[in-house]
Write an enzyme that holds these catalytic residues in place. Structure first.
Site, PDB file in Angstrom:
ATOM      1  N   GLY A 283       0.818  -1.216   0.000  1.00  0.00           N
ATOM      2  CA  GLY A 283       0.000   0.000   0.000  1.00  0.00           C
ATOM      3  C   GLY A 283       0.849   1.263   0.000  1.00  0.00           C
ATOM      4  O   GLY A 283       0.366   2.339   0.334  1.00  0.00           O
TER       5      GLY A 283
ATOM      6  N   GLY B  53       2.609   2.423  -2.711  1.00  0.00           N
ATOM      7  CA  GLY B  53       2.778   2.992  -4.053  1.00  0.00           C
ATOM      8  C   GLY B  53       3.993   2.475  -4.803  1.00  0.00           C
ATOM      9  O   GLY B  53       4.554   3.180  -5.647  1.00  0.00           O
TER      10      GLY B  53
ATOM     11  N   ALA C 146       3.540   2.386  -8.701  1.00  0.00           N
ATOM     12  CA  ALA C 146       3.590   3.719  -9.326  1.00  0.00           C
ATOM     13  C   ALA C 146       5.017   4.236  -9.351  1.00  0.00           C
ATOM     14  O   ALA C 146       5.456   4.824 -10.346  1.00  0.00           O
ATOM     15  CB  ALA C 146       2.698   4.696  -8.562  1.00  0.00           C
ATOM     16  N   ALA C 147       5.774   3.994  -8.274  1.00  0.00           N
ATOM     17  CA  ALA C 147       7.167   4.472  -8.224  1.00  0.00           C
ATOM     18  C   ALA C 147       8.000   3.775  -9.305  1.00  0.00           C
ATOM     19  O   ALA C 147       8.784   4.424 -10.011  1.00  0.00           O
ATOM     20  CB  ALA C 147       7.756   4.228  -6.840  1.00  0.00           C
TER      21      ALA C 147
ATOM     22  N   ASP D  97      -1.139   7.921  -6.475  1.00  0.00           N
ATOM     23  CA  ASP D  97       0.210   7.352  -6.422  1.00  0.00           C
ATOM     24  C   ASP D  97       1.119   7.930  -7.501  1.00  0.00           C
ATOM     25  O   ASP D  97       2.265   8.295  -7.229  1.00  0.00           O
ATOM     26  CB  ASP D  97       0.144   5.822  -6.600  1.00  0.00           C
ATOM     27  CG  ASP D  97      -0.572   5.144  -5.452  1.00  0.00           C
ATOM     28  OD1 ASP D  97      -1.242   5.855  -4.671  1.00  0.00           O
ATOM     29  OD2 ASP D  97      -0.476   3.916  -5.324  1.00  0.00           O
TER      30      ASP D  97
END
Ligand code: MEV
Length: 367
Positions: free
Chosen positions: A151, A153, A156-157, A198
């Site tokens: 949770g 992110g 997304a990173a 995100d």
């Protein structure tokens, strides 16, 4: 180095991507080629992008209520180098996961053994497809200090850093707005649905206030370092299923759930002022109230609860689920108590201190 390059828009292929392991194919995603790049590439490019934590308002944000989220200094690092052949090899040592991706045929061929984290390669493939269309071979190395699926992110990173590194490697100079937009497209392609929380934080960093279903994003000026500890449970909650369970609860008990969502809205708006004034007591209390309301929505677990109460017992002024719940992580607000909270939580699960990453995506070039 030849900086001249051409962008060629390619046809939007409708093929499906396939992950090959030695056993089976597992995931299909549609294929999108945005550009082909022609020109010399850099020797080596590294891009980093931060993960995120939600401080207030998860789940309520799905119903148009506000949320506050921060970029954290746990990052994904993506390094791209030239290969002698035309293949694209990806190595994620932290996950003991490696393989070849083939943007042309939309395929992933995993080299390592069966790996529960292999889904992350879908984000890498989709990100590469957005910004790479030439026949240039690449060695892509990914290092993570964000836990996967907690949770925080991580996908997304990885997506933002991959888009940034591969585009730069191919001589494209994308703006942050373009990187954020492509990264959101990747999340939509891989997940089917995604909010911009995100990808926005991984791209721009800082603290954001979101409203209207996370479409309106306002950066918040917070001029102090919020002392935060994250604790990760072993369980991985499924965000889609948890969002659906809250929807069903709201449908079943609208007169109970709607006031709860309104209360989250009120406390999140109060939290903006408390954060700006650095009102430690209020920030902690509002987090604890938010936790009670998340529990009422049904997204808490025994493991999350244990960590939440242990954090408070260890001196945290506030602690709550961060993200969708059902597993995943907690966040604790710990002025003057970071070490106590971290070491006590570490006796039961993995815990670490995080700081706000003011910096978003960052690119370093080595010619
Ligand atoms: C998940 O990190 C946060 C949720 O509010 C879902 C979303 O906003 O997309 C539960």
């Amino acid at each position: 180095m030849n900086q001249v390059h051409r962008r060629i828009k390619l046809k939007n292929h409708q093929n499906k991507s396939q992950i090959h392991t030695h056993k089976s194919f597992i995931i299909n995603i549609p294929k999108i080629f945005k550009f082909a790049i022609i020109g010399e590439s850099f020797m080596q490019v590294t891009a980093s992008a931060p993960g995120k934590a939600i401080l207030f308002g998860e789940h309520a944000v799905v119903y148009g209520k506000p949320a506050i989220a921060v970029a954290v200094n746990k990052k994904a690092y993506v390094t791209v180098q030239k290969r002698e052949d035309e293949r694209i090899h990806v190595d994620i040592k932290d996950l003991k996961l490696s393989g070849y991706i083939d943007p042309e045929n939309n395929e992933i061929e995993i080299e390592s053994r069966e790996n529960s984290k292999k889904g992350i390669l879908n984000y890498v493939l989709s990100a590469v497809k957005m910004v790479h269309g030439s026949a240039q071979g690449m060695e892509i190395q990914i290092n993570l200090d964000i836990p996967i699926g907690a949770g925080l992110g991580s996908s997304a990173a990885v997506t933002v850093a991959t888009i940034a590194a591969v585009s730069k490697f191919n001589n494209m100079n994308l703006s942050k707005d373009e990187i954020a937009e492509y990264a959101h497209d990747v999340e939509l392609e891989v997940q089917g649905a995604a909010s911009r929380i995100d990808t926005t934080l991984s791209t721009y960093g800082g603290v954001i206030y979101l409203s209207k279903n996370a479409e309106d994003i306002v950066p918040l000026e917070i001029n102090w370092n919020i002392p935060l500890v994250i604790g990760c449970t072993q369980d991985r909650g499924n965000t889609g299923e948890l969002v659906e369970s809250v929807r069903l609860k709201r449908e079943g008990y609208p007169e109970v759930l709607n006031p709860i969502l309104n209360a989250v809205e009120a406390l999140t708006n109060d939290a903006v002022i408390s954060l700006q004034k650095k009102d430690e007591k209020k920030i902690g209390e509002l987090m604890n109230i938010n936790q009670g309301l998340l529990d009422a929505m049904g997204v808490n677990t025994t493991e999350l609860s244990r960590m939440i109460y242990l954090a408070r017992k260890s001196g945290a002024k506030g602690s709550k689920i961060t993200g969708a719940g059902g597993g995943g992580s907690i966040i604790a607000y710990c002025p003057g108590k970071i070490e106590e909270v971290t070491s006590n939580l570490n006796t039961i699960e993995k815990a670490f201190n995080v700081e706000i990453s003011k910096e978003g995506v960052r690119i370093e070039v080595n010619d």
